[in-house]
Scaffold this active site. Structure first.
Site, PDB file in Angstrom:
ATOM      1  N   ARG A 120      -9.594   0.335   8.609  1.00 36.35           N
ATOM      2  CA  ARG A 120      -9.078  -0.996   8.872  1.00 36.35           C
ATOM      3  C   ARG A 120     -10.084  -1.870   9.592  1.00 36.35           C
ATOM      4  O   ARG A 120      -9.804  -3.031   9.873  1.00 36.35           O
ATOM      5  CB  ARG A 120      -7.850  -0.857   9.775  1.00 36.35           C
ATOM      6  CG  ARG A 120      -6.551  -1.135   9.087  1.00 36.35           C
ATOM      7  CD  ARG A 120      -5.543  -1.224  10.192  1.00 36.35           C
ATOM      8  NE  ARG A 120      -4.285  -1.743   9.801  1.00 36.35           N
ATOM      9  CZ  ARG A 120      -3.324  -1.037   9.240  1.00 36.35           C
ATOM     10  NH1 ARG A 120      -3.503   0.210   8.916  1.00 36.35           N
ATOM     11  NH2 ARG A 120      -2.172  -1.599   8.986  1.00 36.35           N
ATOM     12  N   ARG A 123      12.001  -5.808   4.978  1.00 36.18           N
ATOM     13  CA  ARG A 123      11.767  -4.365   4.774  1.00 36.18           C
ATOM     14  C   ARG A 123      12.701  -3.520   5.637  1.00 36.18           C
ATOM     15  O   ARG A 123      12.972  -3.837   6.782  1.00 36.18           O
ATOM     16  CB  ARG A 123      10.321  -4.009   5.109  1.00 36.18           C
ATOM     17  CG  ARG A 123      10.102  -2.492   5.053  1.00 36.18           C
ATOM     18  CD  ARG A 123       8.675  -2.096   5.035  1.00 36.18           C
ATOM     19  NE  ARG A 123       7.933  -2.576   6.193  1.00 36.18           N
ATOM     20  CZ  ARG A 123       6.616  -2.411   6.334  1.00 36.18           C
ATOM     21  NH1 ARG A 123       5.923  -1.819   5.381  1.00 36.18           N
ATOM     22  NH2 ARG A 123       6.015  -2.873   7.402  1.00 36.18           N
ATOM     23  N   LYS A 172       0.841  -1.205   0.000  1.00 39.61           N
ATOM     24  CA  LYS A 172       0.000   0.000   0.000  1.00 39.61           C
ATOM     25  C   LYS A 172       0.877   1.257   0.000  1.00 39.61           C
ATOM     26  O   LYS A 172       0.671   2.158  -0.810  1.00 39.61           O
ATOM     27  CB  LYS A 172      -0.924   0.030   1.237  1.00 39.61           C
ATOM     28  CG  LYS A 172      -1.860  -1.154   1.350  1.00 39.61           C
ATOM     29  CD  LYS A 172      -2.773  -1.043   2.569  1.00 39.61           C
ATOM     30  CE  LYS A 172      -2.029  -1.102   3.907  1.00 39.61           C
ATOM     31  NZ  LYS A 172      -1.406  -2.400   4.211  1.00 39.61           N
ATOM     32  N   ARG A 216      11.474  -1.863  11.234  1.00 39.33           N
ATOM     33  CA  ARG A 216      10.381  -1.547  12.145  1.00 39.33           C
ATOM     34  C   ARG A 216      10.248  -2.650  13.188  1.00 39.33           C
ATOM     35  O   ARG A 216      10.428  -3.819  12.886  1.00 39.33           O
ATOM     36  CB  ARG A 216       9.063  -1.441  11.353  1.00 39.33           C
ATOM     37  CG  ARG A 216       8.781  -0.061  10.861  1.00 39.33           C
ATOM     38  CD  ARG A 216       7.663  -0.014   9.844  1.00 39.33           C
ATOM     39  NE  ARG A 216       6.423  -0.670  10.255  1.00 39.33           N
ATOM     40  CZ  ARG A 216       5.284  -0.580   9.558  1.00 39.33           C
ATOM     41  NH1 ARG A 216       5.239   0.129   8.445  1.00 39.33           N
ATOM     42  NH2 ARG A 216       4.205  -1.209   9.970  1.00 39.33           N
ATOM     43  N   ARG A 248      -0.119  -9.547  13.075  1.00 41.55           N
ATOM     44  CA  ARG A 248      -0.739  -8.525  12.219  1.00 41.55           C
ATOM     45  C   ARG A 248      -1.580  -9.172  11.125  1.00 41.55           C
ATOM     46  O   ARG A 248      -2.642  -8.661  10.760  1.00 41.55           O
ATOM     47  CB  ARG A 248       0.345  -7.630  11.589  1.00 41.55           C
ATOM     48  CG  ARG A 248       0.950  -6.641  12.581  1.00 41.55           C
ATOM     49  CD  ARG A 248       2.284  -6.101  12.126  1.00 41.55           C
ATOM     50  NE  ARG A 248       2.215  -5.294  10.924  1.00 41.55           N
ATOM     51  CZ  ARG A 248       3.283  -4.943  10.207  1.00 41.55           C
ATOM     52  NH1 ARG A 248       4.493  -5.344  10.575  1.00 41.55           N
ATOM     53  NH2 ARG A 248       3.143  -4.203   9.136  1.00 41.55           N
TER      54      ARG A 248
HETATM   55  P1  AP5 Z   1       4.862  -1.531   1.915  1.00 42.32           P
HETATM   56  O1  AP5 Z   1       4.519  -0.728   0.714  1.00 42.32           O
HETATM   57  O2  AP5 Z   1       5.617  -0.886   3.000  1.00 42.32           O
HETATM   58  O3  AP5 Z   1       3.542  -2.244   2.496  1.00 42.32           O
HETATM   59  P2  AP5 Z   1       2.241  -1.699   3.203  1.00 42.32           P
HETATM   60  O4  AP5 Z   1       1.089  -2.340   2.513  1.00 42.32           O
HETATM   61  O5  AP5 Z   1       2.255  -0.208   3.299  1.00 42.32           O
HETATM   62  O6  AP5 Z   1       2.365  -2.414   4.593  1.00 42.32           O
HETATM   63  P3  AP5 Z   1       2.660  -1.894   6.057  1.00 42.32           P
HETATM   64  O7  AP5 Z   1       3.449  -2.955   6.756  1.00 42.32           O
HETATM   65  O8  AP5 Z   1       3.165  -0.513   6.078  1.00 42.32           O
HETATM   66  O9  AP5 Z   1       1.193  -1.914   6.515  1.00 42.32           O
HETATM   67  P4  AP5 Z   1       0.617  -2.126   7.831  1.00 42.32           P
HETATM   68  O10 AP5 Z   1      -0.707  -2.119   7.214  1.00 42.32           O
HETATM   69  O11 AP5 Z   1       0.837  -3.268   8.710  1.00 42.32           O
HETATM   70  O12 AP5 Z   1       1.247  -0.943   8.675  1.00 42.32           O
HETATM   71  P5  AP5 Z   1       0.766   0.498   9.001  1.00 42.32           P
HETATM   72  O13 AP5 Z   1       1.944   1.347   9.011  1.00 42.32           O
HETATM   73  O14 AP5 Z   1      -0.401   0.881   8.163  1.00 42.32           O
HETATM   74  O15 AP5 Z   1       5.620  -2.813   1.382  1.00 42.32           O
HETATM   75  C1  AP5 Z   1       6.108  -3.801   2.271  1.00 42.32           C
HETATM   76  C2  AP5 Z   1       7.457  -4.329   1.789  1.00 42.32           C
HETATM   77  O16 AP5 Z   1       7.320  -5.052   0.585  1.00 42.32           O
HETATM   78  C3  AP5 Z   1       8.490  -3.236   1.484  1.00 42.32           C
HETATM   79  O17 AP5 Z   1       9.729  -3.678   1.907  1.00 42.32           O
HETATM   80  C4  AP5 Z   1       8.447  -3.103  -0.028  1.00 42.32           C
HETATM   81  O18 AP5 Z   1       9.670  -2.675  -0.549  1.00 42.32           O
HETATM   82  C5  AP5 Z   1       8.108  -4.511  -0.455  1.00 42.32           C
HETATM   83  N1  AP5 Z   1       7.304  -4.551  -1.670  1.00 42.32           N
HETATM   84  C6  AP5 Z   1       6.264  -3.746  -2.008  1.00 42.32           C
HETATM   85  N2  AP5 Z   1       5.740  -4.105  -3.205  1.00 42.32           N
HETATM   86  C7  AP5 Z   1       6.459  -5.186  -3.619  1.00 42.32           C
HETATM   87  C8  AP5 Z   1       6.416  -6.025  -4.767  1.00 42.32           C
HETATM   88  N3  AP5 Z   1       5.515  -5.847  -5.734  1.00 42.32           N
HETATM   89  N4  AP5 Z   1       7.299  -7.039  -4.854  1.00 42.32           N
HETATM   90  C9  AP5 Z   1       8.220  -7.238  -3.880  1.00 42.32           C
HETATM   91  N5  AP5 Z   1       8.315  -6.468  -2.779  1.00 42.32           N
HETATM   92  C10 AP5 Z   1       7.460  -5.454  -2.647  1.00 42.32           C
HETATM   93  O19 AP5 Z   1       0.214   0.291  10.495  1.00 42.32           O
HETATM   94  C11 AP5 Z   1       1.074  -0.069  11.546  1.00 42.32           C
HETATM   95  C12 AP5 Z   1       0.290  -0.188  12.841  1.00 42.32           C
HETATM   96  O20 AP5 Z   1      -0.341   1.078  13.144  1.00 42.32           O
HETATM   97  C13 AP5 Z   1      -0.852  -1.169  12.839  1.00 42.32           C
HETATM   98  O21 AP5 Z   1      -0.420  -2.467  13.097  1.00 42.32           O
HETATM   99  C14 AP5 Z   1      -1.742  -0.576  13.954  1.00 42.32           C
HETATM  100  O22 AP5 Z   1      -1.222  -0.864  15.214  1.00 42.32           O
HETATM  101  C15 AP5 Z   1      -1.613   0.912  13.731  1.00 42.32           C
HETATM  102  N6  AP5 Z   1      -2.632   1.432  12.805  1.00 42.32           N
HETATM  103  C16 AP5 Z   1      -2.413   2.043  11.592  1.00 42.32           C
HETATM  104  N7  AP5 Z   1      -3.568   2.375  11.011  1.00 42.32           N
HETATM  105  C17 AP5 Z   1      -4.559   1.969  11.847  1.00 42.32           C
HETATM  106  C18 AP5 Z   1      -5.976   2.008  11.797  1.00 42.32           C
HETATM  107  N8  AP5 Z   1      -6.614   2.546  10.748  1.00 42.32           N
HETATM  108  N9  AP5 Z   1      -6.670   1.477  12.838  1.00 42.32           N
HETATM  109  C19 AP5 Z   1      -6.047   0.947  13.884  1.00 42.32           C
HETATM  110  N10 AP5 Z   1      -4.710   0.873  13.994  1.00 42.32           N
HETATM  111  C20 AP5 Z   1      -3.965   1.367  13.000  1.00 42.32           C
HETATM  112 MG    MG Z   2       2.575   1.120   4.961  1.00 44.80          MG
END
Ligand code: AP5
Ligand code: MG
Ligand code: ZN
Length: 210
Positions: A88, A123, A13, A156, A167
């Site tokens: 989410r 990552r 994402k 992270r 997660r």
């Molecule tokens: P990346 O693009 O970083 O993935 P992402 O989908 O953004 O995943 P995140 O881990 O950031 O999402 P998350 O949803 O767990 O965390 P968030 O920060 O939102 O890509 C991942 C990796 O893959 C990278 O290394 C990239 O290079 C690689 N990659 C990408 N595309 C690729 C491809 N095509 N091929 C190969 N490799 C590839 O949330 C963190 C925490 O915050 C949550 O756990 C929760 O505690 C809290 N939180 C955030 N939002 C909320 C909410 N709305 N409600 C409640 N709690 C929340």
């Molecule tokens: Mg992200």
């Protein structure tokens, strides 16, 4: 264009949001990034969120809903925005609808659990600007250093394998039902999220007609 990027943790994402926001000139709003910034600067929000985040759990709905309500009122959202990581849960989606904001389109990036675990354990994130890399799939030009700003690349806390599994459980239980929620509204587009990053961008832009 008001759009939502859905998908498991590590579906890409953030990666896609960065490319699309540059292309469409609209801001990306990532609740995860907002919470991490709060944590770093030691605010009240950061303190509240830390234990949930470190354990791979969701931060309570009322906290993130409050963040989004304020953020969407800022001027840069007037011409559209990309939501990355919000909503989410079903209550978060309902709260967004209740704000009177029209979501035009929702793109769900589909990636298998095994691939997620591989991606997140490799990552690395720039401490300074937040850019993401992957040790194997998207390495920086100089090891441990950000291409964009030369900041240090770190892992992270919630990217350790046991937390990634938690997660994923949380995702399947609480976030995946949003696919049905937006399918019912006729807004859901599913895009395969494995393979070439540029190809996934192409499919995403095609899905939203941009
Ligand atoms: P990346 O693009 O970083 O993935 P992402 O989908 O953004 O995943 P995140 O881990 O950031 O999402 P998350 O949803 O767990 O965390 P968030 O920060 O939102 O890509 C991942 C990796 O893959 C990278 O290394 C990239 O290079 C690689 N990659 C990408 N595309 C690729 C491809 N095509 N091929 C190969 N490799 C590839 O949330 C963190 C925490 O915050 C949550 O756990 C929760 O505690 C809290 N939180 C955030 N939002 C909320 C909410 N709305 N409600 C409640 N709690 C929340
Ligand atoms: Mg992200
Ligand atoms: Zn950087």
């Amino acid at each position: 264009m008001n759009m939502i990027l859905l998908g498991a943790p590590g579906a890409g994402k953030g990666t896609q949001a960065a490319i699309i926001c540059d292309k469409l000139k609209i801001p990306t709003i990532s609740t995860g990034n907002i919470i991490r910034a709060a944590l770093k600067s030691g605010t009240e929000l950061g303190r509240k969120a830390k234990s949930y985040m470190d354990a791979g759990q969701l931060v309570p709905d009322e906290v993130v809903i409050g963040i989004i309500r304020e953020r969407l009122q800022e001027k840069d959202c007037e011409n559209g925005f990309i939501l990355d990581g919000f909503p989410r849960t079903i209550p978060q989606a309902e709260a967004l609808d209740a704000m009177g904001i029209t979501i035009d389109t929702v793109v769900d990036i589909e990636v298998s659990d095994e691939e997620i675990i591989r991606r997140l354990s490799g990552r690395r994130v720039c401490e300074a600007c937040g850019a993401t890399y992957h040790v194997e799939f998207q390495p920086p030009k100089v090891e441990g250093q950000c291409d964009a700003c030369a900041g240090a690349l770190v892992q992270r806390k919630d990217d350790h394998t046991a937390t990634v599994r938690e997660r994923l459980n949380v995702y399947h239980e609480q976030t995946e039902p949003l696919k049905g929620y937006y399918a019912k509204q006729g807004k859901l587009h599913e895009v395969p999220g494995e393979g070439d990053i540029a190809e996934i961008t192409r499919l995403t832009l095609a899905a939203i007609g941009a």
